[in-house]
Design a protein around this motif. Structure first.
Motif, PDB file in Angstrom:
ATOM      1  N   ARG A  63      18.159  -1.957  80.040  1.00 16.99           N
ATOM      2  CA  ARG A  63      16.726  -1.696  80.195  1.00 16.99           C
ATOM      3  C   ARG A  63      15.875  -2.895  79.766  1.00 16.99           C
ATOM      4  NH1 ARG A  63      14.738   3.693  80.496  1.00 16.99           N
ATOM      5  NH2 ARG A  63      16.401   5.214  80.857  1.00 16.99           N
ATOM      6  N   CYS A  64      16.406  -3.719  78.865  1.00 15.48           N
ATOM      7  CA  CYS A  64      15.640  -4.871  78.375  1.00 15.48           C
ATOM      8  C   CYS A  64      15.770  -6.101  79.274  1.00 15.48           C
ATOM      9  CB  CYS A  64      16.092  -5.231  76.958  1.00 15.48           C
ATOM     10  SG  CYS A  64      15.640  -4.019  75.697  1.00 15.48           S
ATOM     11  N   ILE A  71      10.275   0.179  77.849  1.00 14.35           N
ATOM     12  CA  ILE A  71      11.662   0.264  78.301  1.00 14.35           C
ATOM     13  C   ILE A  71      12.032   1.673  78.751  1.00 14.35           C
ATOM     14  CG2 ILE A  71      12.502  -1.683  76.943  1.00 14.35           C
ATOM     15  CD1 ILE A  71      13.429   0.292  74.850  1.00 14.35           C
ATOM     16  N   TYR A  84       8.414  -2.960  68.522  1.00 13.88           N
ATOM     17  CA  TYR A  84       9.554  -2.439  69.276  1.00 13.88           C
ATOM     18  C   TYR A  84       9.873  -0.990  68.928  1.00 13.88           C
ATOM     19  CZ  TYR A  84      12.489  -2.814  65.110  1.00 13.88           C
ATOM     20  OH  TYR A  84      13.024  -2.640  63.861  1.00 13.88           O
ATOM     21  N   ILE A 136       7.230  -6.933  71.599  1.00 19.29           N
ATOM     22  CA  ILE A 136       8.376  -7.173  70.712  1.00 19.29           C
ATOM     23  C   ILE A 136       8.093  -6.785  69.265  1.00 19.29           C
ATOM     24  CG2 ILE A 136       9.926  -8.953  69.797  1.00 19.29           C
ATOM     25  CD1 ILE A 136       9.688 -10.371  72.497  1.00 19.29           C
ATOM     26  N   PHE A 174      12.963  -7.285  81.610  1.00 23.22           N
ATOM     27  CA  PHE A 174      11.817  -7.907  80.949  1.00 23.22           C
ATOM     28  C   PHE A 174      12.117  -9.359  80.575  1.00 23.22           C
ATOM     29  CE2 PHE A 174      10.928  -3.416  80.467  1.00 23.22           C
ATOM     30  CZ  PHE A 174       9.581  -3.381  80.792  1.00 23.22           C
ATOM     31  N   ILE A 183      13.418   3.622  71.277  1.00 23.57           N
ATOM     32  CA  ILE A 183      14.682   2.934  71.035  1.00 23.57           C
ATOM     33  C   ILE A 183      15.767   3.947  70.662  1.00 23.57           C
ATOM     34  CG2 ILE A 183      15.883   1.273  69.579  1.00 23.57           C
ATOM     35  CD1 ILE A 183      13.995  -0.111  71.387  1.00 23.57           C
TER      36      ILE A 183
END
Length: 424
Positions: free
Chosen positions: A352-353, A399, A393, A390, A356, A337
């Motif tokens: 990038r998320c 990602i 993360y 998640i 998903f 991240i």
């Protein structure tokens, strides 16, 4: 007299093995494994696995272009195109300020994997049902010898790294080395777990036990947590639609039996896990200490620096956060991240998320609306694999390494599409 139509069994072709290197081996070759494997090939070692991934992906894209292959799931394709072009824009922007060598040195380490997956999408979309099935079988076949090598490494034989490390928790010491672990283990665990429950195929049980065993002897909290989330979510989605069945109880029985055997063979491992989990819950998380807190602080530190530079949306580009020779989270893997925020800003992180999010939507449609058993299996696998990332993360790599979980899940989506439309 009507002649019977002969069905020609398709085999994997050369390009399929190139895709196998991209999706499986290139992510399997983390930096520790890569150094060992390429020690006799200096040029390949200098190149690095992500850049090799891009070069091979470009070859597949050229192959697809010549044969006019079309990419399925156009919304997902568009999202990944936008995210990839944002990385190219940031790269060109960085080149203007730091020069090509400095910018590309950072970009090629991990950030180049996103456009690499984009280049693979047309080829994956064109694969037939038979070849997709054989490709999945190839990955499962490789898991067994790689697991044996991993176990040998965990016994103290430095196959993937010369730095064998030991970790102590509550006066119990174990050998801990996560290098050499197959990268698509969560997808394999989810797929084999649900296939055993839904399709009643016992051959998948051994892969469930192998995946859980490898995760257990890794002595890594994030991996055991991810495995727990994957299994729990897959089980809940299965029960929600299919109810409780004897197969579920049998699977729990097999896991408990394997656990009891492991306790007899390797009792110190359980004492170590008990001490480690207790220390994590009652000391590190309670007092905001440990590796999880460290990774959170990295993310917070990056956000503060971006706010000071007034670049929180767009990031600072592909530049180092420290001088050469010092610890760099931009080039490291402690958290993904923080480096994405540093280089690409919140725009890059969101872009990038979004793919998903599309995967979740597609998985839920397959799970809730399909009458085909395999499509339901694929839907559960997608939901479990994406949702399980998640909670973790701060350490999730999906990602960044798009040819990892995303590559496998996209292949499952393509397989479901072709089964539904009988295109093979």
């Amino acid at each position: 007299m009507i002649k019977e139509i002969e069905v020609v069994e398709e085999r994997l072709i050369f390009q399929d093995y190139i895709l196998f290197i991209i999706i499986f081996l290139c992510t399997y070759f983390n930096w520790g494994v890569w150094s060992t494997v390429t020690s006799f090939l200096p040029l390949l070692k200098l190149m690095g696995a992500p850049l090799l991934c891009f070069i091979l992906s470009f070859y597949l894209f050229s192959h697809s272009l010549m044969r006019n292959y079309r990419t399925l799931y156009q919304p997902l394709h568009l999202l990944i195109i936008i995210a990839s072009f944002w990385t190219f824009f940031k790269l060109f922007q960085t080149i203007q300020t730091t020069g090509f060598n400095a910018a590309f040195t950072v970009y090629r380490r991990n950030y180049i994997v996103l456009p690499s997956f984009l280049l693979c999408m047309p080829y994956i979309s064109a694969m037939s049902i038979q070849r997709l099935e054989k490709f999945g079988g190839l990955i499962l076949k490789w898991i067994i010898p790689l697991t044996i090598l991993y176990v040998l490494q965990c016994c103290g034989i430095p196959l993937f790294s010369s730095n064998i490390t030991y970790q102590t928790s509550g006066e119990v010491t174990v050998l801990r080395n996560i290098l050499g672990m197959p990268p698509v283990l969560p997808v394999i665990l989810a797929f084999c777990f649900v296939c055993y429950l839904k399709l009643h195929e016992k051959r998948f049980l051994k892969f469930v036990l192998i995946a859980l065993f490898v995760t257990f002897i890794s002595f890594t909290r994030s991996l055991i947590a991810s495995a727990a989330f994957v299994v729990t979510l897959a089980m809940l989605f299965y029960i929600w639609k299919n109810g409780m069945h004897s197969r579920l109880f049998m699977l729990v029985f097999y896991v408990l039996l394997a656990t009891m055997l492991l306790m007899i063979i390797y009792p110190s491992a359980f004492y170590f896990w008990d001490n480690l989990i207790d220390n994590t819950l009652n000391s590190q998380l309670a007092k905001n200490q440990g590796t999880y807190a460290f990774r959170q602080r990295l993310i917070e530190k990056v956000i503060i620096k971006l706010e000071n530079h007034d670049d929180i949306l767009t990031g600072l580009g592909y530049v180092r956060d420290v001088a050469k020779g010092k610890y760099s989270f931009v080039l490291g893997g402690d958290t993904y991240i923080a480096p994405i925020l540093w280089c690409e800003g919140f725009i890059g992180l969101i872009l990038r998320c979004l793919p998903f999010v599309y995967l979740l939507w597609s998985g839920f449609k397959l799970y809730s609306h399909s009458l085909d058993e395999m499509e339901e299996v694929i839907g559960i696998v997608i939901l479990a694999c994406v949702l399980s990332e998640i909670p973790n993360y701060v350490q999730s790599s999906v990602i960044m390494h798009y040819n990892h979980v995303m590559g496998m899940l996209y292949m499952l989506l393509v397989y479901a599409y072709k089964r539904r439309n009988e295109i093979d």
